[in-house]
Design an enzyme around this catalytic site. Structure first.
Site, PDB file in Angstrom:
ATOM      1  NE  ARG A  46     -12.728   2.943  -0.211  1.00  0.00           N
ATOM      2  CZ  ARG A  46     -12.593   2.433  -1.398  1.00  0.00           C
ATOM      3  NH1 ARG A  46     -13.636   1.893  -2.036  1.00  0.00           N
ATOM      4  NH2 ARG A  46     -11.441   2.430  -2.025  1.00  0.00           N
ATOM      5  N   GLY A  47     -12.953   6.191  -1.904  1.00  0.00           N
ATOM      6  CA  GLY A  47     -12.532   6.094  -3.297  1.00  0.00           C
ATOM      7  C   GLY A  47     -12.767   7.461  -3.929  1.00  0.00           C
ATOM      8  CB  ALA A  48     -10.527   9.624  -5.903  1.00  0.00           C
ATOM      9  NE  ARG A  89     -10.419  10.020   3.288  1.00  0.00           N
ATOM     10  CZ  ARG A  89     -10.176   8.844   2.692  1.00  0.00           C
ATOM     11  NH1 ARG A  89     -11.091   8.279   1.934  1.00  0.00           N
ATOM     12  NH2 ARG A  89      -9.011   8.253   2.840  1.00  0.00           N
ATOM     13  CD  GLN A 197      -9.072   0.929   2.305  1.00  0.00           C
ATOM     14  OE1 GLN A 197      -8.172   0.203   2.719  1.00  0.00           O
ATOM     15  NE2 GLN A 197      -9.121   2.216   2.602  1.00  0.00           N
ATOM     16  CG  ASP A 238      -6.968   8.653  -3.703  1.00  0.00           C
ATOM     17  OD1 ASP A 238      -6.284   7.613  -3.788  1.00  0.00           O
ATOM     18  OD2 ASP A 238      -8.131   8.677  -3.261  1.00  0.00           O
ATOM     19  CG  ASN A 248      -3.889   4.494  -5.431  1.00  0.00           C
ATOM     20  OD1 ASN A 248      -5.050   4.931  -5.370  1.00  0.00           O
ATOM     21  ND2 ASN A 248      -3.656   3.204  -5.481  1.00  0.00           N
ATOM     22  CE  LYS A 249      -6.061   3.879   1.077  1.00  0.00           C
ATOM     23  NZ  LYS A 249      -6.281   4.880   2.137  1.00  0.00           N
TER      24      LYS A 249
HETATM   25  O1  MRU Z   1      -8.803   5.720   1.613  1.00  0.00           O
HETATM   26  P1  MRU Z   1      -9.595   5.280   0.413  1.00  0.00           P
HETATM   27  O2  MRU Z   1     -10.210   3.933   0.585  1.00  0.00           O
HETATM   28  O3  MRU Z   1     -10.575   6.326  -0.025  1.00  0.00           O
HETATM   29  O4  MRU Z   1      -8.496   5.149  -0.730  1.00  0.00           O
HETATM   30  C1  MRU Z   1      -8.920   4.835  -2.030  1.00  0.00           C
HETATM   31  C2  MRU Z   1      -7.821   4.675  -3.002  1.00  0.00           C
HETATM   32  O5  MRU Z   1      -6.669   4.859  -2.707  1.00  0.00           O
HETATM   33  C3  MRU Z   1      -8.229   4.342  -4.417  1.00  0.00           C
HETATM   34  O6  MRU Z   1      -7.257   3.558  -5.035  1.00  0.00           O
HETATM   35  C4  MRU Z   1      -8.376   5.662  -5.188  1.00  0.00           C
HETATM   36  O7  MRU Z   1      -9.296   6.494  -4.563  1.00  0.00           O
HETATM   37  C5  MRU Z   1      -8.790   5.446  -6.583  1.00  0.00           C
HETATM   38  S1  MRU Z   1     -10.484   5.014  -6.632  1.00  0.00           S
HETATM   39  C6  MRU Z   1     -11.091   4.772  -8.150  1.00  0.00           C
END
Ligand code: MRU
Length: 348
Positions: A46-48, A89, A197, A238, A248-249
């Protein structure tokens, strides 16, 4: 770094299963498109930026899985795999960015002689996306670290570190860089409900690097700001719209509002692959909704009554007006973001 978020060797895709962290550090092999899809959807990876890299390798996995007999068949299975992975996603634009790149490579390889030639071209492209990302993260650290001075108290939300990328992360990269330069800093990591996370991943990787990190519950953010412990906020993103609104999250928007109320600068760190110029503002960013069970019985324990209604958007949008600067691989963008983003996009 003491771990790889994902690795490609012997034509095999391996990822560190992030759902098992911090207790278990285990790599799993993803050898079908379905396995890659599942790993992205279930947040094993996970993470963009990491999702983008994984999907790029996923296209190669899909072609290998199909065992194509000709170059045309290989191209077909690449396009089919990309279409499937695009459904995994919806919010992180890096996924679509990477898949578009892979599709373009597949189409460009249509004239090649054999399936093996197409696979080779796709493999090279996926590796390049993965390697480039590592360098972009490093540059975000180079540009962002001067913002961090001795005595800094930095709040971050979710995980925008090495686990979310192929390098040192986005939001965490300036922190790793400043720490390496000997800057005395302290990080406050919000735990990040519902999937934690921040608690499970951000603290884990910062502690491994010897960075001073303190875990707080999400609802403690206002308190530590009021106590004067926070001098800046850095988060990842994201998807960033053309006007600078940044998804973002879930919970990030609240942190930005709190930062504004306490006169604390709020920074977003992201590579240019996170910008979506086709989206004019945050209202047009698709926001993923997650399963109610992640809220009512996360990590195996029921914490809400059976049958309760749940609303669980995975992301929110922080309006550009709350963002002090956007740290990219090309430097820090400042408001007004519209022209700054348009200008930066020309460098890609
Ligand atoms: O749902 P996730 O864990 O994929 O969410 C991730 C985030 O919100 C991160 O902050 C975002 O992807 C930036 S990652 C460098």
């Amino acid at each position: 770094l003491a771990f790889d978020t994902m690795r490609w060797h012997g034509r095999q895709l391996e990822i560190l299963d992030q759902t098992l962290l911090p207790g278990t550090c285990q790599y799993i092999v993803l050898d079908t498109v379905s396995a890659v899809f599942e790993a992205i959807q279930k947040l094993r990876v996970r993470g963009a930026p990491a999702i983008g890299c994984c999907a790029a390798f996923g296209v190669v996995v899909g072609v290998l899985e199909a065992r194509p007999a000709s170059a045309n068949e290989a191209v077909e299975s690449a396009v089919k795999s990309a279409a499937r992975l695009a459904e995994s996603r919806p919010t992180a634009v890096n996924l679509f960015w990477a898949l578009r790149k892979m599709e373009a490579i597949a189409h460009g390889a249509a004239g090649l002689e054999s399936a093996e030639d197409v696979i080779g071209a796709l493999e090279t492209a996926a590796k390049a996306i993965h390697d480039d990302e590592r360098e972009l993260c490093r540059l975000i650290g180079v540009h962002g670290s001067p913002l961090i001075s001795d005595g800094a108290g930095i709040m971050t939300h979710c995980n925008a570190g090495a686990l979310a990328t192929s390098g040192y992360g986005t939001a965490l990269s300036p922190i790793f860089a400043a720490h390496a330069q000997g800057v005395a800093l302290r990080v406050f990591a919000n735990e990040t409900r519902p999937l934690l996370q921040g608690a499970r991943l951000t603290t884990w990787e910062l502690m491994q690097a010897g960075v001073d990190v303190t875990l707080i519950c999400d609802n403690t953010a206002a308190r530590v700001m009021a106590e004067g412990k926070i001098t800046m906020v850095i988060v990842g993103s994201d998807r960033i719209a053309a006007n600078g609104d940044a998804a973002n999250k879930i919970g990030t928007y609240g942190v930005a509002l709190l930062a504004q109320a306490h006169h604390i600068p709020f920074y977003v760190a992201a590579p240019l692959s996170t910008f979506d110029l086709e989206v004019p503002d945050g209202d047009a960013i698709p926001i993923e909704e997650r399963a109610p069970e992640e809220v009512t019985e996360g990590f195996g324990r029921r914490t809400a009554p059976e049958g309760v209604q749940v609303y669980s958007p995975a992301f929110d949008v922080t309006p550009a007006a709350l963002i002090a600067g956007i740290i990219t691989e090309h430097g820090i963008l400042s408001p007004p973001y519209g022209p700054a983003i348009a200008q930066a996009a020309k460098k890609v």
